[in-house]
Design a protein around this motif. Structure first.
Motif, PDB file in Angstrom:
ATOM      1  N   LYS A 540       0.838  -1.205   0.000  1.00 14.71           N
ATOM      2  CA  LYS A 540       0.000   0.000   0.000  1.00 14.71           C
ATOM      3  C   LYS A 540       0.871   1.253   0.000  1.00 14.71           C
ATOM      4  N   SER A 541       1.593   1.509   1.098  1.00 11.32           N
ATOM      5  CA  SER A 541       2.395   2.731   1.173  1.00 11.32           C
ATOM      6  C   SER A 541       3.869   2.483   0.917  1.00 11.32           C
ATOM      7  N   HIS A 542       4.317   1.234   1.042  1.00 10.45           N
ATOM      8  CA  HIS A 542       5.733   0.917   0.856  1.00 10.45           C
ATOM      9  C   HIS A 542       6.042   0.696  -0.629  1.00 10.45           C
ATOM     10  N   PRO A 543       7.274   1.012  -1.058  1.00  8.14           N
ATOM     11  CA  PRO A 543       7.609   0.862  -2.481  1.00  8.14           C
ATOM     12  C   PRO A 543       7.871  -0.582  -2.903  1.00  8.14           C
ATOM     13  N   VAL A 544       8.555  -1.367  -2.040  1.00  7.84           N
ATOM     14  CA  VAL A 544       8.948  -2.729  -2.429  1.00  7.84           C
ATOM     15  C   VAL A 544       8.870  -3.679  -1.247  1.00  7.84           C
ATOM     16  N   CYS A 545       8.871  -4.950  -1.586  1.00  8.88           N
ATOM     17  CA  CYS A 545       9.022  -6.005  -0.580  1.00  8.88           C
ATOM     18  C   CYS A 545       9.513  -7.253  -1.290  1.00  8.88           C
ATOM     19  N   ILE A 546       9.970  -8.213  -0.490  1.00  9.66           N
ATOM     20  CA  ILE A 546      10.400  -9.503  -1.022  1.00  9.66           C
ATOM     21  C   ILE A 546       9.367 -10.558  -0.640  1.00  9.66           C
ATOM     22  N   SER A 547       8.940 -11.322  -1.621  1.00  8.05           N
ATOM     23  CA  SER A 547       8.113 -12.498  -1.343  1.00  8.05           C
ATOM     24  C   SER A 547       8.868 -13.728  -1.841  1.00  8.05           C
ATOM     25  N   THR A 548       8.331 -14.898  -1.580  1.00  5.68           N
ATOM     26  CA  THR A 548       9.021 -16.127  -1.989  1.00  5.68           C
ATOM     27  C   THR A 548       8.064 -17.085  -2.673  1.00  5.68           C
ATOM     28  N   GLU A 549       8.628 -17.902  -3.541  1.00  9.14           N
ATOM     29  CA  GLU A 549       7.896 -18.999  -4.161  1.00  9.14           C
ATOM     30  C   GLU A 549       8.462 -20.317  -3.628  1.00  9.14           C
ATOM     31  N   GLY A 550       7.647 -21.312  -3.591  1.00  8.00           N
ATOM     32  CA  GLY A 550       8.129 -22.626  -3.179  1.00  8.00           C
ATOM     33  C   GLY A 550       8.047 -22.851  -1.679  1.00  8.00           C
ATOM     34  N   ALA A 551       8.653 -23.972  -1.238  1.00  6.47           N
ATOM     35  CA  ALA A 551       8.517 -24.423   0.146  1.00  6.47           C
ATOM     36  C   ALA A 551       9.387 -23.652   1.121  1.00  6.47           C
ATOM     37  N   VAL A 552      10.513 -23.115   0.649  1.00  5.91           N
ATOM     38  CA  VAL A 552      11.464 -22.455   1.545  1.00  5.91           C
ATOM     39  C   VAL A 552      11.187 -20.959   1.588  1.00  5.91           C
ATOM     40  N   THR A 553      10.932 -20.440   2.778  1.00  9.14           N
ATOM     41  CA  THR A 553      10.719 -19.004   2.962  1.00  9.14           C
ATOM     42  C   THR A 553      12.034 -18.349   3.379  1.00  9.14           C
ATOM     43  N   LEU A 554      12.021 -17.020   3.420  1.00  9.84           N
ATOM     44  CA  LEU A 554      13.227 -16.303   3.824  1.00  9.84           C
ATOM     45  C   LEU A 554      13.644 -16.659   5.244  1.00  9.84           C
ATOM     46  N   GLU A 555      12.670 -16.777   6.143  1.00 15.58           N
ATOM     47  CA  GLU A 555      12.990 -17.117   7.532  1.00 15.58           C
ATOM     48  C   GLU A 555      13.569 -18.520   7.636  1.00 15.58           C
ATOM     49  N   MET A 556      13.018 -19.443   6.876  1.00 16.05           N
ATOM     50  CA  MET A 556      13.541 -20.808   6.881  1.00 16.05           C
ATOM     51  C   MET A 556      14.964 -20.840   6.315  1.00 16.05           C
ATOM     52  N   GLU A 557      15.213 -20.017   5.311  1.00 15.81           N
ATOM     53  CA  GLU A 557      16.567 -19.922   4.763  1.00 15.81           C
ATOM     54  C   GLU A 557      17.550 -19.467   5.831  1.00 15.81           C
ATOM     55  N   LYS A 558      17.159 -18.447   6.615  1.00 17.38           N
ATOM     56  CA  LYS A 558      18.033 -17.958   7.681  1.00 17.38           C
ATOM     57  C   LYS A 558      18.347 -19.060   8.683  1.00 17.38           C
ATOM     58  N   VAL A 559      17.310 -19.743   9.124  1.00 17.31           N
ATOM     59  CA  VAL A 559      17.476 -20.756  10.163  1.00 17.31           C
ATOM     60  C   VAL A 559      18.323 -21.924   9.664  1.00 17.31           C
ATOM     61  N   LEU A 560      17.989 -22.437   8.492  1.00 14.92           N
ATOM     62  CA  LEU A 560      18.703 -23.599   7.965  1.00 14.92           C
ATOM     63  C   LEU A 560      20.171 -23.290   7.685  1.00 14.92           C
ATOM     64  N   ASN A 561      20.447 -22.089   7.202  1.00 14.66           N
ATOM     65  CA  ASN A 561      21.832 -21.731   6.888  1.00 14.66           C
ATOM     66  C   ASN A 561      22.645 -21.388   8.121  1.00 14.66           C
ATOM     67  N   SER A 562      21.970 -21.183   9.257  1.00  9.83           N
ATOM     68  CA  SER A 562      22.706 -20.925  10.507  1.00  9.83           C
ATOM     69  C   SER A 562      23.154 -22.209  11.176  1.00  9.83           C
ATOM     70  N   MET A 563      22.663 -23.342  10.678  1.00 12.54           N
ATOM     71  CA  MET A 563      23.013 -24.628  11.270  1.00 12.54           C
ATOM     72  C   MET A 563      24.336 -25.134  10.697  1.00 12.54           C
ATOM     73  N   PRO A 564      25.055 -25.976  11.457  1.00  8.02           N
ATOM     74  CA  PRO A 564      26.325 -26.529  10.964  1.00  8.02           C
ATOM     75  C   PRO A 564      26.098 -27.348   9.698  1.00  8.02           C
ATOM     76  N   GLY A 565      27.039 -27.272   8.793  1.00  4.58           N
ATOM     77  CA  GLY A 565      26.924 -28.023   7.537  1.00  4.58           C
ATOM     78  C   GLY A 565      27.362 -27.175   6.364  1.00  4.58           C
ATOM     79  N   ASN A 566      27.709 -27.837   5.305  1.00  6.52           N
ATOM     80  CA  ASN A 566      28.236 -27.136   4.139  1.00  6.52           C
ATOM     81  C   ASN A 566      27.154 -26.749   3.137  1.00  6.52           C
ATOM     82  N   GLU A 567      26.097 -27.505   3.056  1.00  3.07           N
ATOM     83  CA  GLU A 567      25.065 -27.230   2.063  1.00  3.07           C
ATOM     84  C   GLU A 567      24.193 -26.062   2.518  1.00  3.07           C
ATOM     85  N   LYS A 568      24.064 -25.077   1.650  1.00  2.74           N
ATOM     86  CA  LYS A 568      23.245 -23.914   1.948  1.00  2.74           C
ATOM     87  C   LYS A 568      21.984 -23.945   1.087  1.00  2.74           C
TER      88      LYS A 568
END
Length: 634
Positions: A540-568
């Motif tokens: 409405k009043s904001h110019p831009v935002c980020i949305s996501t397609e598929g099963a992985v959301t931005l928050e899930m990306e943050k959480v999963l990538n903060s865990m130990p492991g090489n695959e991001k």
């Protein structure tokens, strides 16, 4: 005195028992006290059967005494005692249990509670001693006998004197201390006292010991006189005998429950809730459980150990039996006392049998019932509980592929845009607008951050409630639930909210068609950063935002990538632009004459949208330089 050999491959069996069966050496005292209690039980039972009114339960006791100079520890009882034949059969044959035989002979009698059944507990004495002497006189006999052994080499039995009547006296000569083991600790009166209270506090007969104490001398310490102390010896009862969970509920005060909890579980605060439950039948047990008022310091760490204290007929078998609690209720503390558990010969480990699973299942239902009651009848206390342990309930929903989700879903709470308070999923559904199809949620580090997200504006204007998820596990838990009351959970940043009506859809499709070249150009300009650049239907009043397609959301990306492991993992990002914002009209005009500028603006808008979502700037220097260029009009 002739030395007799143990039977049943005694050397190998005794060595195995001393070194392998028992985990902790201190267990020997529990075993010997339990055997003494069994001996008294047998005598008392036979006295009742024979109509012998000369014996009362109050006449019986177990006595401990320690001699530091002689390095001896003595355990005495005035139970049934043993004849020469009993000593031969019970102590001369390892793993032959007089208690088990007694129980089997009287198995139809429901009031018989015999602790020892395997006949090896006595030999735990050799874990701490190198010389064991047993003097025993059977009830009704004038003769006494002494059994003596220094270990697997064998034993001897001979007549002896026992002036203090029927019963058994066991004297242990403790081994010399080593670097690894301090056997002399079992001669310390306060150490013995603590072991009795730990393992044998609820033996039904008094366990007594002469305690050496310092006492203020009478007439000193008053009227300006200096206090004088004197040493006194007092016979003290070390155990409480009657478990608090065996008392009638109306006989136990809240203060007594609180004191018991604070003393047993080392908590300076009273519990938030006390739970008492007992059953008979296929799973016979008594349980006294507590929900703490605060989470322990190490609760959400790997060092925390869950488990309930497990008793069998009032004798503690395990200090923390993890199998009695599901992980989702690991915060619960308390005791379970059952006479029907299948124990192995050391009484330290349980066989993982149907009985144990039955108890766990019933405790799980009882805890859920008590928490539901707290939620309904004491909302303030439940919300405080949830602030302490709600995270564990959410982990419980997600763990084991959602095995406990049906159990836990009604207990979950989340902060909500409705009055800015915690709410349950059921309360959310009951407040939903008639036309609302889904349960909406948003993710962020804090509630304040979520409230500022551009995606919330349209939903709130429509009067739709939003759940604010601030814990890492929140979205995973909701995804595992899938639905609640047939309502799907929808992240407000998802691409499939479908909030527009048919007229709005047609208008949006027309604008997309009119600007498809601009949107395609910006998509190409951002390369692999976004899957697409689209015109937003949610801003409405904001110019831009980020949305996501598929099963992985931005928050899930943050959480999963903060865990130990090489695959991001990377969410499929979509940059949404507000078609009604002045910035879009600026893009339209630039596209006609300065496509390079459009590319720069696309980069800036993408970075701004990611900053709003809480992501770091990929190239802070380039971003700030570009802002400066715009500010000076270059």
């Amino acid at each position: 005195m002739a030395l007799k050999q143990f039977k049943s491959e005694s050397k190998r069996l005794l060595d195995l028992m001393i070194n392998s069966i028992y985990t902790h050496h201190e267990i020997f005292l529990r075993e010997l006290i339990s055997n003494a209690s069994d001996a008294i039980d047998k005598l008392y039972y036979h006295a009742l059967q024979d109509g012998d009114t000369g014996l009362n339960r109050s006449d019986f006791s177990i006595t401990l005494s320690a001699d530091k100079e002689a390095r001896t520890l003595t355990i005495s009882d005035n139970g049934c005692g043993m004849s020469q034949e009993d000593l031969e059969n019970n102590l001369g044959v390892i793993a032959n249990s007089g208690s088990l035989k007694f129980k089997n002979e009287n198995e139809k009698q429901e009031d018989i509670d015999i602790i020892g059944q395997f006949g090896v507990g006595f030999y735990s004495a050799f874990m701490v001693s190198d010389d064991v002497t047993v003097v025993s006189r059977a009830y009704g006999s004038e003769e006494a006998y002494q059994w003596h052994s220094k270990g697997a080499e064998g034993y001897s039995i001979a007549p002896c004197e026992k002036a203090d009547g029927h019963g058994t006296t066991i004297t242990l000569h403790l081994k010399d201390d080593t670097e690894d083991e301090k056997y002399s600790e079992y001669l310390d009166q306060y150490r013995l006292q603590s072991l009795v209270r730990k393992y044998s506090d609820y033996i039904r007969y008094p366990i007594r010991m002469m305690m050496h104490k310092s006492k203020l001398k009478e007439g000193t310490g008053t009227d300006g006189k200096d206090p004088e102390w004197e040493s006194v010896d007092e016979m003290e009862t070390l155990n409480s005998m009657v478990p608090i969970w065996h008392k009638k509920k109306n006989e136990v005060t809240d203060e007594e429950y609180n004191n018991f909890y604070q003393e047993k579980f080392m908590d300076w605060q009273a519990p938030a809730r006390v739970i008492r439950t007992s059953t008979e039948g296929t799973a016979t047990y008594d349980a006294l459980l507590f929900i703490p008022s605060q989470a322990p310091m190490d609760y959400y760490s790997r060092d925390f150990e869950k488990g309930l204290q497990l008793y069998s007929n009032g004798v503690m078998i395990m200090e923390k039996c993890a199998d009695l609690l599901p992980d989702c209720f690991s915060f619960v503390k308390g005791v379970v006392d059952s006479q029907d558990l299948s124990l192995n010969i050391s009484r330290e480990m349980l066989q993982h049998d149907r009985q144990l699973k039955l108890i766990e299942g019933r405790l799980e239902k009882k805890i859920k019932s008590e928490l539901s009651s707290m939620l309904q009848n004491d909302r303030e206390k439940y919300e405080q509980f949830f602030k302490n342990f709600g995270l564990q309930l959410k982990f419980g929903v997600y763990a084991d592929y959602g095995a406990k989700k049906d159990l836990l879903q009604d207990l979950l709470m989340f902060y909500s845009s409705h009055e800015g308070k915690l709410t349950t999923l059921q309360e959310y559904v009951e407040r939903m607008k008639e036309e609302q199809k889904d349960i909406y949620y948003a993710c962020g580090d804090t509630v304040a951050h979520i409230q500022q997200l551009p995606q919330t504006e349209l939903l709130l204007d429509k009067g739709y409630e939003i759940l604010y998820l601030t814990d890492n596990v929140d979205e995973f838990a909701l995804r595992m639930l899938g639905k609640f009351s047939d309502k799907e959970f929808k992240n407000i940043s998802s691409d499939d909210l479908h909030l527009e009506n048919e007229e709005e859809k047609k208008e949006a499709e027309q604008k997309v068609e009119e600007n498809k070249e601009l949107l395609s150009f910006m998509t190409d300009a951002l390369k692999d950063k976004v899957k697409a650049v689209v015109l937003s239907q949610r801003l409405k009043s904001h110019p831009v935002c980020i949305s996501t397609e598929g099963a992985v959301t931005l928050e899930m990306e943050k959480v999963l990538n903060s865990m130990p492991g090489n695959e991001k993992v990377t969410a499929q990002r979509v940059l949404e632009i507000n078609v009604n914002h002045p910035i879009f009209r600026k893009l339209q005009s630039l596209y006609e004459g300065d496509k390079a500028k459009v590319k720069e603006y696309a980069e800036l808008l993408y970075t701004q949208a990611m900053l709003i979502e809480g992501f770091p700037v990929e190239d802070p220097v380039a971003y700030t330089n570009k802002i400066c260029e715009l500010m000076v009009g270059e």
